[in-house]
Write a protein that holds these residues in place. Structure first.
Motif, PDB file in Angstrom:
ATOM      1  N   GLN A 194       0.821  -1.215   0.000  1.00 11.08           N
ATOM      2  CA  GLN A 194       0.000   0.000   0.000  1.00 11.08           C
ATOM      3  C   GLN A 194       0.854   1.265   0.000  1.00 11.08           C
ATOM      4  OE1 GLN A 194      -3.414  -0.306  -0.204  1.00 11.08           O
ATOM      5  NE2 GLN A 194      -2.832  -2.456  -0.450  1.00 11.08           N
ATOM      6  N   HIS A 195       2.170   1.096  -0.182  1.00 10.11           N
ATOM      7  CA  HIS A 195       3.131   2.194  -0.092  1.00 10.11           C
ATOM      8  C   HIS A 195       3.518   2.655  -1.497  1.00 10.11           C
ATOM      9  CE1 HIS A 195       7.219   3.621   1.810  1.00 10.11           C
ATOM     10  NE2 HIS A 195       6.593   4.569   1.132  1.00 10.11           N
ATOM     11  N   ASP A 196       3.263   3.913  -1.795  1.00 13.98           N
ATOM     12  CA  ASP A 196       3.604   4.469  -3.106  1.00 13.98           C
ATOM     13  C   ASP A 196       5.099   4.735  -3.212  1.00 13.98           C
ATOM     14  OD1 ASP A 196       0.967   4.494  -4.062  1.00 13.98           O
ATOM     15  OD2 ASP A 196       0.571   6.415  -3.085  1.00 13.98           O
ATOM     16  N   SER A 197       5.686   4.345  -4.329  1.00 14.45           N
ATOM     17  CA  SER A 197       7.101   4.611  -4.585  1.00 14.45           C
ATOM     18  C   SER A 197       7.241   5.957  -5.290  1.00 14.45           C
ATOM     19  CB  SER A 197       7.689   3.502  -5.459  1.00 14.45           C
ATOM     20  OG  SER A 197       7.212   3.627  -6.797  1.00 14.45           O
ATOM     21  N   PRO A 198       8.465   6.492  -5.375  1.00 18.05           N
ATOM     22  CA  PRO A 198       8.656   7.784  -6.063  1.00 18.05           C
ATOM     23  C   PRO A 198       8.190   7.768  -7.512  1.00 18.05           C
ATOM     24  CG  PRO A 198      10.585   7.249  -4.746  1.00 18.05           C
ATOM     25  CD  PRO A 198       9.704   6.037  -4.714  1.00 18.05           C
ATOM     26  N   SER A 199       8.178   6.589  -8.152  1.00 18.87           N
ATOM     27  CA  SER A 199       7.752   6.508  -9.547  1.00 18.87           C
ATOM     28  C   SER A 199       6.232   6.551  -9.686  1.00 18.87           C
ATOM     29  CB  SER A 199       8.275   5.211 -10.173  1.00 18.87           C
ATOM     30  OG  SER A 199       7.636   4.083  -9.589  1.00 18.87           O
ATOM     31  N   GLY A 200       5.517   6.448  -8.560  1.00 22.02           N
ATOM     32  CA  GLY A 200       4.061   6.435  -8.596  1.00 22.02           C
ATOM     33  C   GLY A 200       3.474   5.050  -8.519  1.00 22.02           C
ATOM     34  N   ALA A 201       4.283   4.037  -8.761  1.00 27.21           N
ATOM     35  CA  ALA A 201       3.827   2.651  -8.600  1.00 27.21           C
ATOM     36  C   ALA A 201       3.924   2.267  -7.132  1.00 27.21           C
ATOM     37  CB  ALA A 201       4.670   1.730  -9.461  1.00 27.21           C
ATOM     38  N   LYS A 202       3.468   1.073  -6.805  1.00 26.18           N
ATOM     39  CA  LYS A 202       3.518   0.597  -5.429  1.00 26.18           C
ATOM     40  C   LYS A 202       4.836  -0.139  -5.180  1.00 26.18           C
ATOM     41  CE  LYS A 202      -0.794   1.730  -4.348  1.00 26.18           C
ATOM     42  NZ  LYS A 202      -1.103   2.784  -3.355  1.00 26.18           N
ATOM     43  N   PHE A 203       5.394   0.059  -3.985  1.00 24.19           N
ATOM     44  CA  PHE A 203       6.502  -0.783  -3.579  1.00 24.19           C
ATOM     45  C   PHE A 203       6.006  -2.218  -3.454  1.00 24.19           C
ATOM     46  CE2 PHE A 203       8.575   3.113  -1.806  1.00 24.19           C
ATOM     47  CZ  PHE A 203       9.811   2.957  -2.432  1.00 24.19           C
ATOM     48  N   SER A 204       6.937  -3.157  -3.495  1.00 20.89           N
ATOM     49  CA  SER A 204       6.569  -4.571  -3.402  1.00 20.89           C
ATOM     50  C   SER A 204       6.585  -5.045  -1.953  1.00 20.89           C
ATOM     51  CB  SER A 204       7.545  -5.426  -4.219  1.00 20.89           C
ATOM     52  OG  SER A 204       7.452  -5.118  -5.580  1.00 20.89           O
ATOM     53  N   ALA A 205       5.589  -5.849  -1.604  1.00 19.27           N
ATOM     54  CA  ALA A 205       5.574  -6.563  -0.333  1.00 19.27           C
ATOM     55  C   ALA A 205       6.120  -7.959  -0.611  1.00 19.27           C
ATOM     56  CB  ALA A 205       4.162  -6.636   0.239  1.00 19.27           C
ATOM     57  N   ALA A 206       7.187  -8.335   0.085  1.00 20.82           N
ATOM     58  CA  ALA A 206       7.900  -9.566  -0.256  1.00 20.82           C
ATOM     59  C   ALA A 206       7.684 -10.655   0.784  1.00 20.82           C
ATOM     60  CB  ALA A 206       9.387  -9.270  -0.390  1.00 20.82           C
ATOM     61  N   ASP A 207       8.081 -11.854   0.417  1.00 19.47           N
ATOM     62  CA  ASP A 207       8.114 -13.041   1.271  1.00 19.47           C
ATOM     63  C   ASP A 207       6.741 -13.386   1.842  1.00 19.47           C
ATOM     64  OD1 ASP A 207       9.270 -15.251   2.365  1.00 19.47           O
ATOM     65  OD2 ASP A 207      10.079 -14.231   4.120  1.00 19.47           O
ATOM     66  N   LEU A 208       5.778 -13.577   0.957  1.00 18.94           N
ATOM     67  CA  LEU A 208       4.470 -14.055   1.382  1.00 18.94           C
ATOM     68  C   LEU A 208       4.354 -15.556   1.158  1.00 18.94           C
ATOM     69  CD1 LEU A 208       3.711 -10.916   0.117  1.00 18.94           C
ATOM     70  CD2 LEU A 208       1.696 -11.601   1.404  1.00 18.94           C
ATOM     71  N   ILE A 209       3.634 -16.205   2.056  1.00 19.68           N
ATOM     72  CA  ILE A 209       3.369 -17.631   1.962  1.00 19.68           C
ATOM     73  C   ILE A 209       2.047 -17.822   1.232  1.00 19.68           C
ATOM     74  CG2 ILE A 209       2.884 -19.738   3.275  1.00 19.68           C
ATOM     75  CD1 ILE A 209       4.578 -18.498   5.554  1.00 19.68           C
ATOM     76  N   GLN A 210       2.053 -18.653   0.203  1.00 15.91           N
ATOM     77  CA  GLN A 210       0.808 -18.988  -0.492  1.00 15.91           C
ATOM     78  C   GLN A 210       0.235 -20.263   0.113  1.00 15.91           C
ATOM     79  OE1 GLN A 210       0.993 -19.136  -4.813  1.00 15.91           O
ATOM     80  NE2 GLN A 210      -0.694 -20.602  -4.870  1.00 15.91           N
ATOM     81  N   THR A 211      -1.067 -20.276   0.377  1.00 10.63           N
ATOM     82  CA  THR A 211      -1.710 -21.438   0.982  1.00 10.63           C
ATOM     83  C   THR A 211      -3.074 -21.689   0.364  1.00 10.63           C
ATOM     84  OG1 THR A 211      -2.517 -22.395   3.063  1.00 10.63           O
ATOM     85  CG2 THR A 211      -2.699 -20.015   2.832  1.00 10.63           C
ATOM     86  N   ASP A 212      -3.509 -22.955   0.419  1.00  3.05           N
ATOM     87  CA  ASP A 212      -4.864 -23.276  -0.024  1.00  3.05           C
ATOM     88  C   ASP A 212      -5.818 -23.442   1.154  1.00  3.05           C
ATOM     89  OD1 ASP A 212      -4.192 -25.761   1.009  1.00  3.05           O
ATOM     90  OD2 ASP A 212      -4.798 -26.897  -0.754  1.00  3.05           O
ATOM     91  N   ALA A 213      -5.344 -23.189   2.380  1.00  2.00           N
ATOM     92  CA  ALA A 213      -6.264 -23.169   3.519  1.00  2.00           C
ATOM     93  C   ALA A 213      -7.313 -22.093   3.261  1.00  2.00           C
ATOM     94  CB  ALA A 213      -5.508 -22.876   4.820  1.00  2.00           C
ATOM     95  N   ALA A 214      -8.564 -22.392   3.534  1.00  2.00           N
ATOM     96  CA  ALA A 214      -9.650 -21.462   3.208  1.00  2.00           C
ATOM     97  C   ALA A 214      -9.482 -20.150   3.974  1.00  2.00           C
ATOM     98  CB  ALA A 214     -10.996 -22.095   3.534  1.00  2.00           C
ATOM     99  N   ILE A 215      -9.301 -19.065   3.223  1.00  2.00           N
ATOM    100  CA  ILE A 215      -9.215 -17.713   3.772  1.00  2.00           C
ATOM    101  C   ILE A 215     -10.283 -16.886   3.079  1.00  2.00           C
ATOM    102  CG2 ILE A 215      -7.772 -15.653   3.987  1.00  2.00           C
ATOM    103  CD1 ILE A 215      -5.339 -17.487   3.953  1.00  2.00           C
ATOM    104  N   ASN A 216     -11.117 -16.249   3.857  1.00  2.00           N
ATOM    105  CA  ASN A 216     -12.249 -15.492   3.322  1.00  2.00           C
ATOM    106  C   ASN A 216     -12.306 -14.115   3.963  1.00  2.00           C
ATOM    107  OD1 ASN A 216     -13.914 -17.287   1.464  1.00  2.00           O
ATOM    108  ND2 ASN A 216     -13.654 -18.650   3.215  1.00  2.00           N
ATOM    109  N   PRO A 217     -13.178 -13.239   3.471  1.00  4.43           N
ATOM    110  CA  PRO A 217     -13.338 -11.928   4.096  1.00  4.43           C
ATOM    111  C   PRO A 217     -13.594 -12.055   5.595  1.00  4.43           C
ATOM    112  CG  PRO A 217     -14.483 -11.966   2.007  1.00  4.43           C
ATOM    113  CD  PRO A 217     -14.007 -13.368   2.246  1.00  4.43           C
ATOM    114  N   GLY A 218     -12.757 -11.367   6.386  1.00  2.08           N
ATOM    115  CA  GLY A 218     -12.817 -11.461   7.842  1.00  2.08           C
ATOM    116  C   GLY A 218     -11.644 -12.219   8.430  1.00  2.08           C
TER     117      GLY A 218
END
Length: 389
Positions: A194-218
Motif C-alpha cells: 500500500q506504499h507508493d514509490s517515487p515513480s508512482g507505482a507501489k513498492f513490493s511486499a515480499a516473502d508471502l506464503i501462499q496457501t490453499d487453507a480457506a481464507i475469506n473476508p474477515g
C-alpha cells in the motif's frame, strides 16, 4: 515495477450460500436334467504376493488438530472497526503480555473506533499503535485483565516447506473462531504493497506464503499456524475470480500470508517507534519474462532480475546499476538493462527471490553486492541500501 494480478484483501462481508437400487427378479423355468460331470485339470495360477498397504492414522491427525485448536485459540481475537463510511471486521492475535495485538493495516485503515473481542467473550476498545504500509501489518494496544492475554509463539518461516500442513484460525464472515486446514502451496511470493514509490507505482511486499487453507473476508490479520501451533504467517489476501450472490469475493484456494520472519522484524519496531524502515535500492523489474521477450532483450539466460528502471539519486543509481534504454517491439520494454543474477553471492532466479533476501537479511545502511550480467560481461556492484522514501 512488477506486473500485478487482481487481488482482494480479506475484509468482512457476509453472504450465505444455500440412490437408486434395483432388485433382481426371481428366475422362473423348468428344472433341467442332471448332466455328468467331467473333471479337468486347472492351469497353474501365477500368484503375486500382496504388498502391505499403509493405512493413515486419521485419528492421530484429528487429535493433533483438536489439541492445536485448544492450545492456540485463546490467543486469537476478532476485530470490529467503525469508520466514517460504516464498519468492517477482521482477525488478529495476541503478540505479548503488554496487550499488543497484531492484525493487518487494511483491517484498521480509516478506523474511528476499534473493538477487540476475545474468545472468552471479553471485549475491549483498542488503540492503534502504528501501521506498516509495506507489509500490511498493524499493532493495536488493549488494556485488559492479564488472564485474557495468551501470546502466540512466532515460528521461523524460513523453515517452512511447500506441502507442509497449515491451519488458519480467524473471523471469516463474522464467524469467530473458525478453523480451516490446508497446505503451503508456495513460498516467497510478492504482492503490491500500500506504499507508493517515487515513480508512482507501489513498492513490493515480499516473502508471502501462499496457501490453499480457506481464507475469506474477515480472516485478514489472523494467524496461519504450523501443526506445532507456531504462527508462521499473518493472513493478508486472496486471489479470486469467484464471488458470492451479492458480488463479494470468496476463497478460491489461493491465499497469501505475511511470513512470520517479517512479523518478527516489523512488529517490535512499530511498538517501539510506530514504524519500520525497509531497505531500499531504487530499481524496478519485470518478473517472469516470457521467452520471446527474453530473446528480444538479448539476454543470455532465462533467470535473474532484469532492470527496467533506476530511480534518480537512488542507491542503485549511485552504485552504477543500469536500466534498459533501447526500444523493442514490445511497448514499454527497453533493452540494454542489467540482469542481476546474484546478491551477496546467493543466486537469484527472479525479483521475488531478491526481495525475499533483502527484507529478511538487510536493513537501511547495509551494503549488498550485486552480481550483474551486462551484455556478455559479468560485473559486481556494491550497493549501500537506503530507506524506502
Amino acid at each position: 515495477m512488477k506486473r500485478y494480478f487482481a487481488l482482494t484483501v480479506a475484509i468482512f462481508v457476509l453472504a450465505l450460500a444455500l440412490l437408486a437400487c434395483q432388485a433382481a427378479a426371481p428366475l422362473v423355468g423348468s428344472t433341467p436334467e442332471p448332466t455328468a460331470l467331467v473333471s479337468a485339470a486347472l492351469p497353474a495360477l501365477d500368484v503375486t504376493p500382496l504388498v502391505p498397504v499403509s493405512i493413515p492414522n486419521l485419528t492421530g491427525q484429528q487429535e493433533t488438530l483438536v489439541g492445536l485448536y485448544t492450545r492456540v485459540y485463546p490467543g486469537v481475537v476478532s476485530i470490529r472497526v467503525a469508520t466514517a463510511s460504516g464498519g468492517s471486521q477482521g482477525s488478529g492475535f495476541v503478540f505479548d503480555t503488554d496487550g499488543h495485538i497484531v492484525t493487518n493495516q487494511h483491517v484498521v485503515d480509516g478506523a474511528k473506533q476499534i473493538e477487540v473481542d476475545f474468545p472468552s467473550g471479553f471485549k475491549a476498545y483498542g488503540k492503534l499503535v502504528g501501521v506498516d504500509l509495506d507489509s500490511d501489518l498493524a499493532v493495536i494496544k488493549v488494556n485488559v485483565p492479564a488472564e485474557e492475554l495468551h501470546p502466540l509463539l512466532l515460528g521461523d518461516s524460513y523453515q517452512v516447506q511447500v506441502g507442509q500442513q497449515v491451519v488458519a484460525i480467524g473471523n471469516p464472515f463474522g464467524l469467530s473462531g473458525t478453523m480451516t486446514l490446508g497446505i503451503v502451496s508456495a513460498l516467497g511470493r510478492t504482492l503490491p504493497s500500500q506504499h507508493d514509490s517515487p515513480s508512482g507505482a507501489k513498492f513490493s511486499a515480499a516473502d508471502l506464503i501462499q496457501t490453499d487453507a480457506a481464507i475469506n473476508p474477515g480472516n485478514s490479520g489472523g494467524p496461519l499456524f504450523n501443526l506445532n501451533g507456531a504462527v508462521i504467517g499473518v493472513n493478508r489476501a486472496i486471489r479470486t475470480e469467484s464471488a458470492n450472490a451479492v458480488g463479494e469475493p470468496v476463497n478460491s484456494g489461493i491465499g497469501f500470508a505475511i511470513a512470520s520472519n517479517i512479523v518478527r522484524r516489523v512488529i517490535p519496531a512499530i511498538i517501539a517507534t510506530g514504524k519500520y524502515d525497509y531497505p531500499y535500492m531504487g530499481l524496478s523489474s519485470l518478473d517472469d519474462l516470457p521467452l520471446a521477450e527474453i530473446e528480444m532483450l538479448g539476454l543470455t539466460q532465462t533467470t535473474g532480475v532484469y532492470v527496467t528502471d533506476v530511480q534518480p539519486g537512488s542507491p542503485a543509481e549511485k552504485a552504477g546499476v543500469l536500466a534498459g534504454t533501447t526500444d523493442t517491439a514490445v511497448q514499454g520494454l527497453k533493452s540494454g538493462g542489467d540482469l542481476i543474477i546474484a546478491i551477496d553471492g546467493t543466486t537469484i532466479k527472479n525479483f521475488s527471490e531478491m526481495m525475499r533476501y533483502l527484507v529478511n537479511n538487510k536493513g537501511a545502511g547495509d551494503t549488498v553486492v550485486l552480481t550483474i550480467l551486462r551484455g556478455s560481461e559479468k560485473v559486481e556492484l556494491a550497493v549501500v541500501l537506503g530507506k524506502r522514501p
